[in-house]
Design an enzyme around this catalytic site. Structure first.
Site, PDB file in Angstrom:
ATOM      1  N   SER A   1       0.852  -1.170   0.000  1.00  0.00           N
ATOM      2  CA  SER A   1       0.000   0.000   0.000  1.00  0.00           C
ATOM      3  C   SER A   1       0.889   1.222   0.000  1.00  0.00           C
ATOM      4  O   SER A   1       1.960   1.220   0.606  1.00  0.00           O
ATOM      5  CB  SER A   1      -0.884  -0.019   1.256  1.00  0.00           C
ATOM      6  OG  SER A   1      -1.295   1.291   1.583  1.00  0.00           O
TER       7      SER A   1
ATOM      8  N   LYS B   1       0.610  -3.480   5.146  1.00  0.00           N
ATOM      9  CA  LYS B   1      -0.484  -4.236   4.531  1.00  0.00           C
ATOM     10  C   LYS B   1      -0.034  -5.294   3.524  1.00  0.00           C
ATOM     11  O   LYS B   1       0.969  -5.153   2.861  1.00  0.00           O
ATOM     12  CB  LYS B   1      -1.439  -3.270   3.835  1.00  0.00           C
ATOM     13  CG  LYS B   1      -2.289  -2.495   4.798  1.00  0.00           C
ATOM     14  CD  LYS B   1      -3.337  -1.693   4.069  1.00  0.00           C
ATOM     15  CE  LYS B   1      -4.267  -2.604   3.284  1.00  0.00           C
ATOM     16  NZ  LYS B   1      -5.354  -1.830   2.652  1.00  0.00           N
TER      17      LYS B   1
ATOM     18  N   ASN C   1      -2.177  -6.690   0.653  1.00  0.00           N
ATOM     19  CA  ASN C   1      -3.484  -6.651   0.002  1.00  0.00           C
ATOM     20  C   ASN C   1      -3.736  -7.885  -0.862  1.00  0.00           C
ATOM     21  O   ASN C   1      -2.809  -8.384  -1.499  1.00  0.00           O
ATOM     22  CB  ASN C   1      -3.583  -5.402  -0.878  1.00  0.00           C
ATOM     23  CG  ASN C   1      -3.812  -4.150  -0.059  1.00  0.00           C
ATOM     24  OD1 ASN C   1      -4.506  -4.191   0.945  1.00  0.00           O
ATOM     25  ND2 ASN C   1      -3.210  -3.060  -0.481  1.00  0.00           N
TER      26      ASN C   1
ATOM     27  N   ARG D   1     -24.961  -9.361 -43.889  1.00  0.00           N
ATOM     28  CA  ARG D   1     -23.918  -8.659 -43.128  1.00  0.00           C
ATOM     29  C   ARG D   1     -24.591  -7.549 -42.357  1.00  0.00           C
ATOM     30  O   ARG D   1     -25.412  -6.804 -42.892  1.00  0.00           O
ATOM     31  CB  ARG D   1     -22.803  -8.092 -44.009  1.00  0.00           C
ATOM     32  CG  ARG D   1     -21.640  -7.490 -43.148  1.00  0.00           C
ATOM     33  CD  ARG D   1     -20.262  -7.563 -43.809  1.00  0.00           C
ATOM     34  NE  ARG D   1     -20.131  -8.805 -44.530  1.00  0.00           N
ATOM     35  CZ  ARG D   1     -19.944  -8.893 -45.860  1.00  0.00           C
ATOM     36  NH1 ARG D   1     -19.766  -7.795 -46.566  1.00  0.00           N
ATOM     37  NH2 ARG D   1     -19.887 -10.073 -46.453  1.00  0.00           N
TER      38      ARG D   1
END
Lengths: 452, 452, 452, 452
Positions: free
Chosen positions: A276, A282, A284, A315
């Site tokens: 982080s 952290k 994550n 088409r």
């Protein structure tokens, strides 16, 4: 091929490479070369023309930026590609230039090129899915006896084994991979129909050219051109949608197990992974985030594809023009999800101690169902339900084990002895068919290649 | 900035430029420079640091390919961008490096950068929408008296004027443009909240920094950080969805008018525009195709955005990570649709003679309603309906004018004289309030800028 | 079962009946009866209890309005259903009441009930699809030599046969039906897992109960409970999405052929079918409209289903609760589309004369490709393209046949004799492999039942 | 009006009532009555006819089941409704029957009826939204000082206040409600255009009839009929989509706070609310589940609506026919979500003690950012980051407070005294601008009615 920043969380380099300008040019030119070769072999165009076309069809000779600009004006990349190639051939061999793109239409080259790109995507995706399966299988085997809370509506529920949970994940990936392979098999066929799908420009040689062209490109030859019948590609993108839904469920589960307050699992660490910018402590769940991001986007992309299926006559005006980027994104997002789950599954950190603590923290109220079953035979279900509802509430409020509360409840101890009450909170004794079900899920793991 | 081949029908060069690596880097660096400037001005970081950061924040110094790779591992481009910038600053001024990205979080930079890109998109889109409006208004004025078939469920119906039809298109574009501008206004605000949206790292200076930062970037300052409340962006992408739906309706109409068998309108011609690789005679409605392609894709992309709104707590796992490409595509597709309709509206060829022929070809059965009204007062509605149903069928089968058939129907000529029957097929006499409604639609055309 | 007005264009009575309160109650009660029977047979609950449950489980005894109200509070219909049934049983046999819903969880009953409803839907849908296939096959056979304009981007193009066009429709329906049947086969399995999918309340008897329960309900027994793994149902709704996309393409084509200005086909007439409240002469393509309406709605509904797949742990908060109506609508819309196309295909009116007239009206410019091929060998492709572009434009402007214009072009008549030029406009001679492709498409028509 | 079982988690009785057969009939008849009254007042039809129509237009006289059947054949409910009403009137007054539905088309009645239903929905929805706002505002006020963990990617992050969190929820609801009201205002206009939108059957009286009709129905009168321009309704359903996204975010947050392992919040309890059929101890977040279920479904439904906007010419084949149920579901789901969040917000149980415990359990590593800031000025950011990364890891592994670990780190205590380290873990001191931002969010709470 670098991934653009805007797509940096939605693709990987090998996947992005698949849909790069170079790859697309290469695929379109491969179509033109193969067509020329087949047509010369069958005497439809001169051999020298085919040789000249093959020699000239070098993606480096075409400016993709200009082609892109021309495609926007033409409403297709097929027309300007054929023109550009014709010019290159003409600069070397004016006669050969007559035979570029012979009897084909722009959609033949743009559709078949897309199929060729998908053919390249298949092994990439399948490799990651195989890795994911293998890792989930190993995880299931290793943790066949690791017990953790079951959770329903995010509330504590009776226990499961991590082995069963991982086997459930495995089964979903396996089924998804099989569906994906089946739809790849169906979709990897050439598109070749000429102006309106009759191959009229080839007289009565249309079918033989089609067959040889398919062989030359190592693709299947369908019963007929599928220019405005897009169901095979639709089935493929749907298979991606279903598979990514399953991968997203796995990511959702793991991200919830990885919550700080739960702490039972963590994604593998690694340099630059999951840090982080403001919180150095952290870790994550980045792989889960990427997978969930893919799962958030794909349903809408599948809808976009399905919405484009209503293609007019021979088409479409709008349908076909919306497909390339939708397919490219679905494939890349599915690939990112598959790679992420493979990486997570291979390196998942499990904290079995924390699993036990979380079980303990429930004060055994999760075993109320078990106690009801034991008591119902004696006092009736309704009474048993009432007793347990009261006891469970008391256990929660007083922060005591359910068994201890029950041991003080006269109506209970009349029917259950202290051994039964002590045994109530042993999670290992309330796993039912978890192991049998786990084995059934893994048994489906016969080699996938043998069936395709 | 060239458009990638895969997106060649989904973007234009100026729109693609907006979301290029360079633009994204520039926008992220602009955030970092502005933040540093504001913080130095407020005495939070040294002036020298801000100067060093501003000097170093050159997008050419950062390798987007590496940043993309790092973003995939970090789950955001914000973290590696801040790291890369820090390294560049450190190489020149180690102290200044301490103050890069000060008090901000990765989402502050990635969200605000996205908003800056959107700010760039606004005039591009609005310019094309203004052109489209102007051209549709002129078309409506010019053809206020040009009569053509109304068509319901693709069947011939009583007449309308092209002026009214174009005014209806105009009104839809105008309303859509207003909604778009309103949501742009709402969405063009900075994101600045620090780690969890409290700006804790700035002590009690958070709000003043936010306000100044917004001013520095020429964006609005919202009441609070909106990190996991994505409704402003959601409203913007929805406005794009509604607008493109309206543009798609116009394209659908024009492509149907341009059918060979209808032949009442044609898109403007031009080199490389609308040709066919196999059919040199064709003039394909390419602008309509591009617009319809955009309209096919956008609903699913809007759904993808809305699905990503369920963002957990103070930063989502999956939601935020799916947004960038979805927003970028919606903007580019809306832009392509707007540019296409502008170009079509400015150069649309109208064949009023053919319109008259198509009216004539109905043998006036489209005026059956009118005849019913005339007769109902005399013979009752039910009887009138029956008479007309019979007469209309006869007219169709015998290929005669409805008035001529009615003139031979005794129950009719008892009540309607020959003048009334002759007049029946005069389209100009059965236009009701077409002109009044047309004027009402155009009256909404007060300058849009004055209101925003 | 009447269809509600709000759904009047989205369902039929038999399809609406499938998802009526009565059917849902019946299906949920069938689950409870079967469970009790199996558990009593295996000695888990008393035989008398099973008998009492079976006797009490009458859908007329339960108030669906109250159940609906309770479901909203409980977040599932399963809990109040089990309670309501328990109360009814208790009123007759207090002991038996203890054994209602024994060892099952609410999702077991709600999911298995849904599967039972789907089992009822299968033959309804398959019947209409078989009718549609049969009628399209007959249409293709009958019109194998009926020539009409090919149309690309809604512009006139070289001819096709209606036989080939119908065979293309047939092939798409056939492939879609096969996919649907395959996914039905996969999805028609019981859901039975108890509180968290371990069947813990049944000790070691979970698997045998599951197997017998499946047999009792005439459903498959999956490898394991699939409570939060929804891929089998997802694959089914996707198959509906792909199929309806194909049906929508057919409806789009037919509605375009039925346009007043084209007039080559018309939906079958019938009392109250396709009339207009203001235009008695009209025959609206109602079946096409219903099919296209279904095709408009289904992609978003498929996206909604896929978005609900991210189901947390052992029971979701939000995912599972969103599924019932989504599945019910997808099934009903697919059914309406299938029934509509069957009805249209069986009664389609073809106007072959009009087809010829529309071909003629092109003044043969649609054969420019053919002329280019003939000339390219002599004058080179580039020159041939130029000659034809000029000639086609002249033919269009002067309203003359392309062959006649070419016959006055010196550079052309040097190379092509008058016979070749006369033959140029014979559509039957420029159909290429149309008939071979048609036969290939129909050849896939082996009986579908043999493979399932 | 009972909610059907299939929709039991997707609607409430008042919302279901809005779209019941009775309500739809009533709305369509109200249109016919108002039209007749206005036309008689203006001398277009006889007064006696208007009186007879008004007297006959009783919804109980029309069989909705038959109407539904007829609608399927007609492709619209408008035609059979007009026919049915005509028959009733005719049975009493043959002359009056001539003037039923005079000059109107089927879409005029079906569209205006839908708008009338939406008008009924508005106060229902707005009432629940106002309740939700009020309750969230009160929650924010009450808990302005209640501190809890911030959470990013589901990982512990620096603290926030519940007051700020609730204010964020409040702001999103408020903005969503405003957008909804604005789009309601825009959409609540009559549809009245006659066969093709020119009101030709009324000669030059079209506009005056339109204006009076709008007044009679208490709806707005738009600039022109909007039969195939659906942007106003599209904007309304989009506003529902954005709002439900915001409500879903709130539900996601609360369901995560209510997890057993987090335990910081719980939905209000109540009889039959949130129980489990197998787990008597549970309190399921049912309101969150309903809201999230709505949020799962709506994006796809919004896409379905947007996809239906490409409506051909003066009446679509497929587009308009797909709208009723899509709009009805979006409104009902938004209503369920609004009611659920209102109920949750009014009764939410907060466990502030548990919030404190969860903060404590992080061992203060969530304050690493703060420590970095303190240290960076002395040792540089890079060094500070390293010190904290090491310390945070140590704190986690050794299960000690971050401050205690730092207090043993020589490089730290050189710069930070023990008071600073003790203060590090005081959450109240690291809330930055939380309170100011909270107040700003609530300040937007001026009465909504004043602005509309």
């Amino acid at each position: 091929m670098p991934v653009r920043l805007i797509d940096s969380l939605s693709s990987t380099e090998p996947l992005a490479e698949l849909f790069s300008d170079t790859s697309i040019l290469r695929a379109m030119l491969d179509f033109e070369i193969a067509l020329a070769r087949v047509e010369s072999r069958l005497g439809i165009i001169p051999t020298a023309a085919a040789d000249a076309i093959a020699a000239a069809a070098d993606e480096r000779a075409i400016d993709p930026a200009q082609l892109s600009r021309d495609a926007l004006r033409a409403g297709t990349a097929g027309i300007p590609l054929a023109k550009a190639l014709t010019e290159i051939v003409r600069s070397k061999d004016a006669t050969a230039a007559n035979f570029v793109h012979w009897a084909a239409t722009s959609q033949d080259v743009s559709d078949t090129a897309l199929v060729l790109l998908l053919k390249g995507a298949r092994p990439l995706m399948d490799g990651d899915l195989a890795r994911a399966e293998q890792a989930l299988l190993a995880l299931s085997e290793k943790h066949r006896q690791t017990v953790l809370l079951g959770r329903t509506l995010l509330q504590a529920a009776p226990p499961v084994t991590l082995g069963l949970k991982a086997a459930g994940w495995f089964g979903a990936v396996r089924r998804g991979r099989e569906r994906l392979n089946r739809t790849f098999h169906e979709a990897l066929v050439i598109q070749f129909g000429g102006a309106v799908g009759t191959l009229a420009a080839l007289g009565d040689q249309g079918l033989v050219v089609a067959r040889e062209l398919a062989a030359e490109l190592d693709l299947g030859c369908p019963d007929a051109p599928w220019h405005t019948h897009r169901d095979r590609l639709a089935a493929l993108v749907c298979a991606c949608g279903v598979l990514t839904g399953s991968l997203g469920k796995i990511a959702r589960d793991i991200s919830l197990l990885a919550q700080s307050e739960v702490g039972e699992a963590a994604e593998p660490a690694g340099r630059g992974r999951g840090g982080s910018s403001t919180m150095p402590h952290k870790r994550n769940p980045v792989g889960c985030a990427l997978t969930l991001a893919a799962a958030n986007r794909i349903p809408g992309l599948v809808a976009a594809y399905l919405s484009s299926m209503l293609q007019e006559h021979e088409r479409a005006v709008g349908g076909i023009q919306s497909e390339w980027p939708t397919v490219a994104e679905i494939i890349q997002l599915t690939g990112v999800a598959a790679a992420s789950i493979a990486e997570i599954a291979e390196g998942l950190t499990i904290d079995a101690v924390r699993m036990g603590e979380n079980l303990d923290a429930t004060q055994d109220v999760i075993f109320a169902e078990k106690a009801v079953i034991l008591l119902a035979a004696r006092v009736g279900r309704e009474k048993a339900d009432q007793l347990l509802e009261t006891a469970a509430r008391q256990a929660a409020v007083q922060n005591r084990k359910l068994g201890d509360v029950l041991a003080e409840t006269p109506e209970v101890i009349k029917h259950l002895d202290s051994a039964a009450l002590r045994e109530l909170g042993v999670a290992e004794n309330y796993l039912g068919s978890a192991e049998s079900l786990r084995l059934r899920l893994l048994q489906t793991a016969v080699p996938i290649d043998d069936r395709d």
